[in-house]
Design an enzyme around this catalytic site. Structure first.
Site, PDB file in Angstrom:
ATOM      1  CE  LYS A  77      -3.989   1.761   2.646  1.00  0.00           C
ATOM      2  NZ  LYS A  77      -4.908   1.453   3.775  1.00  0.00           N
ATOM      3  CB  SER A 154      -8.062   3.298   2.642  1.00  0.00           C
ATOM      4  OG  SER A 154      -7.295   2.719   3.681  1.00  0.00           O
ATOM      5  CB  SER A 178      -8.401   0.465   5.545  1.00  0.00           C
ATOM      6  OG  SER A 178      -9.163   1.613   5.359  1.00  0.00           O
TER       7      SER A 178
HETATM    8  N1  GLN Z   1     -13.393   3.727   6.134  1.00  0.00           N
HETATM    9  C1  GLN Z   1     -12.639   4.119   7.271  1.00  0.00           C
HETATM   10  C2  GLN Z   1     -12.344   5.587   7.217  1.00  0.00           C
HETATM   11  O1  GLN Z   1     -12.581   6.177   6.245  1.00  0.00           O
HETATM   12  C3  GLN Z   1     -11.430   3.287   7.404  1.00  0.00           C
HETATM   13  C4  GLN Z   1     -10.150   3.860   6.947  1.00  0.00           C
HETATM   14  C5  GLN Z   1      -8.970   3.036   7.320  1.00  0.00           C
HETATM   15  O2  GLN Z   1      -9.095   1.998   7.974  1.00  0.00           O
HETATM   16  N2  GLN Z   1      -7.806   3.502   6.921  1.00  0.00           N
HETATM   17  O3  GLN Z   1     -11.872   6.133   8.164  1.00  0.00           O
END
Ligand code: GLN
Length: 487
Positions: A77, A154, A178
């Site tokens: 990532k 994400s 995410s």
């Molecule tokens: N969907 C969550 C957010 O927008 C998770 C993001 C994450 O885990 N990086 O905060």
């Protein structure tokens, strides 16, 4: 040999060890696969084919395949620093003048020591803020099962790349789901570890008290192999704990007899998606048939997890994003009248809408007069959520099952004008974050439209081993994880 890239780590390792294949062939297969399918997915944002081939040749030349990760290609990532490799958090703030870190994250260093080789970087929501990879400055990553749909987020690039066999595994981060949500949307296995189990050193922060890092892979066994290499105390990250790391692969006994599995009533509500509910209840029955005991439980503060998360997370975001001021890294601006307007212009033109939204919400929630009403209150809710889990686990429950997401993957653009609808994607994924416990996503079925459905398995703090054991036993008894998208 043309589908080498679809092997699991465990399968590829066997072939490498017996010298049936070389790391060069395996790596070339992934490079070819990326060339063949990525234009339809947009998962890869930095293609490191050359550096990967160099490493593969070196591993082959050394000929030592005792480590299960020796010669195994993976994607990262785009928030993990790797020396000499562009790292942008998929934000114009760092993409402009491409930030190239002079150092490695602890995790990529540990993987390198284990012999794994980096194929490059994959897409994410900007600074990991989102649930669809749509906030990336490189554009959306598409779901290999249906390219009209998102891959989740994400870590959407990581999950899509694994599902499409562009690599053998990928690294992700999980602040509020995410790793688990994109893994669920793409038919992969993905684990969020206990907070403090894996090092965050060299990974760009989003919300420091919630961020964790972990793998997305093709099987639970592969997750166990990767965790074995990356978990454990790191002197460079003070939030990692000196808790012994068990042999995760040994934990995969295939046996769940005597395990008590909690089914929390708050995760199965009236009006929920019938296909998701059906698949998860069926998965519970499979584990029961293998000898586990199912127990209905209650986690009473569940409904408050997502609202509390969306106070704590932006608060910490507002502090972490302060370092991107146009002076120290990346994106700059010209012609500002004074220093203050320089900061304003650099930050306004560099950050995307979701990052700005969180900086504003977080700054508000932390400001004098509001701190007690919002941030402190959310922290109190967090303590109650943790207590819910403590109560259930101390009453003899070993792991807890739930869906990963309320629905299968949604269409690209579906939540474009509704940030709150996007936040609600995490509805089953924020409690574990609040409590700091491990949780894994494993494939458990498909919708009638052919989209994957994920099963979430949560565990006790530090007990990734039991989570992996339950997930592995389930995988042995089912075929879902073996299904591949047609691309
Ligand atoms: N969907 C969550 C957010 O927008 C998770 C993001 C994450 O885990 N990086 O905060």
């Amino acid at each position: 040999m043309d589908n080498l890239c679809s092997l699991t780590i465990a399968q590829a390792h066997e072939k490498l060890r017996k010298k049936e294949i070389s790391s060069e062939e395996l790596t070339q297969a992934c490079i070819d696969r990326i060339a063949a399918v990525d234009s339809r997915l947009n998962a890869v944002v930095f293609n490191g084919a050359e550096m990967a081939m160099e490493q593969a040749k070196a591993v082959d030349a050394a000929g030592d395949f005792s480590s299960p990760l020796a010669g195994i290609p993976y994607l990262t990532k785009d928030v993990y620093c790797e020396a000499g490799v562009p790292t942008t958090a998929c934000s114009n703030v760092l993409r402009d003048k491409t930030y190239v870190p002079p150092f490695d994250s602890t995790t990529t260093t540990r993987l390198k020591k284990a012999g794994a080789l980096s194929l490059g970087k994959v897409n994410t929501d900007e600074f990991t803020m989102g649930a669809s990879t749509e906030t990336s400055c490189y554009g959306v990553t598409r779901n290999p099962w249906n390219t009209d749909c998102v891959a989740g987020g994400s870590s959407g690039g990581s999950a899509a790349a694994v599902a499409a066999d562009e690599c053998l595994f990928a690294l992700g981060t999980d602040t509020g789901g995410s790793i688990r949500q994109p893994a669920g949307y793409c038919n992969c296995a993905g684990i969020r570890t206990t907070y403090g189990r894996t090092s965050r050193y060299g990974v760009m922060s989003m919300a420091s008290s919630l961020d964790t890092i972990g793998p997305i892979g093709k099987s639970v066994e592969d997750l166990a192999i990767i965790l074995g290499a990356i978990a454990g105390k790191d002197s460079l990250d003070a939030t990692t704990a000196d808790v012994p790391v068990p042999d995760y692969r040994k934990a995969l006994t295939g046996n769940v007899k005597g395990l008590t599995i909690g089914i929390p009533k708050e995760y199965f509500v009236d009006g929920m998606n019938a296909e998701v509910e059906g698949a998860v209840r069926e998965a519970a029955k499979v584990l029961e048939s293998l000898g586990a005991t199912l127990k209905e439980i209650s986690l009473p503060h569940t409904e408050h997890a997502t609202p509390a998360y969306y106070v704590i997370c932006p608060s910490e975001v507002s502090s972490n994003m302060a370092r991107y001021d146009g002076v120290r890294f990346g994106h700059t601006t010209s012609g500002a009248a004074d220093l203050r307007s320089y900061y304003e212009e650099a930050r306004s033109s560099g950050f995307g809408a979701e990052v700005k939204r969180r900086i504003m919400i977080g700054t508000y929630a932390l400001s004098a007069g509001y701190f007690d009403a919002y941030y402190r209150q959310a922290q109190k809710v967090r303590a109650l959520i943790k207590r819910d889990f403590d109560d259930v686990y101390s009453a003899g429950v070993d792991v807890i099952l739930s869906p990963v997401s309320p629905t299968p993957a949604f269409k690209v653009g579906a939540h474009q004008d509704d940030p709150v609808a996007m936040y609600l994607e995490d509805i089953f994924l924020d409690s574990q974050v609040m409590a700091g416990i491990p949780a894994m996503s494993v494939p458990c079925g498909f919708s009638k439209d052919g989209l994957p459905i994920g099963l979430q398995i949560m565990g006790k703090q530090w007990d990734e081993a039991t989570v992996l054991r339950a997930g592995h036993a389930y995988e042995q008894a089912t075929e879902w994880h073996k299904q591949k998208p047609t691309l």
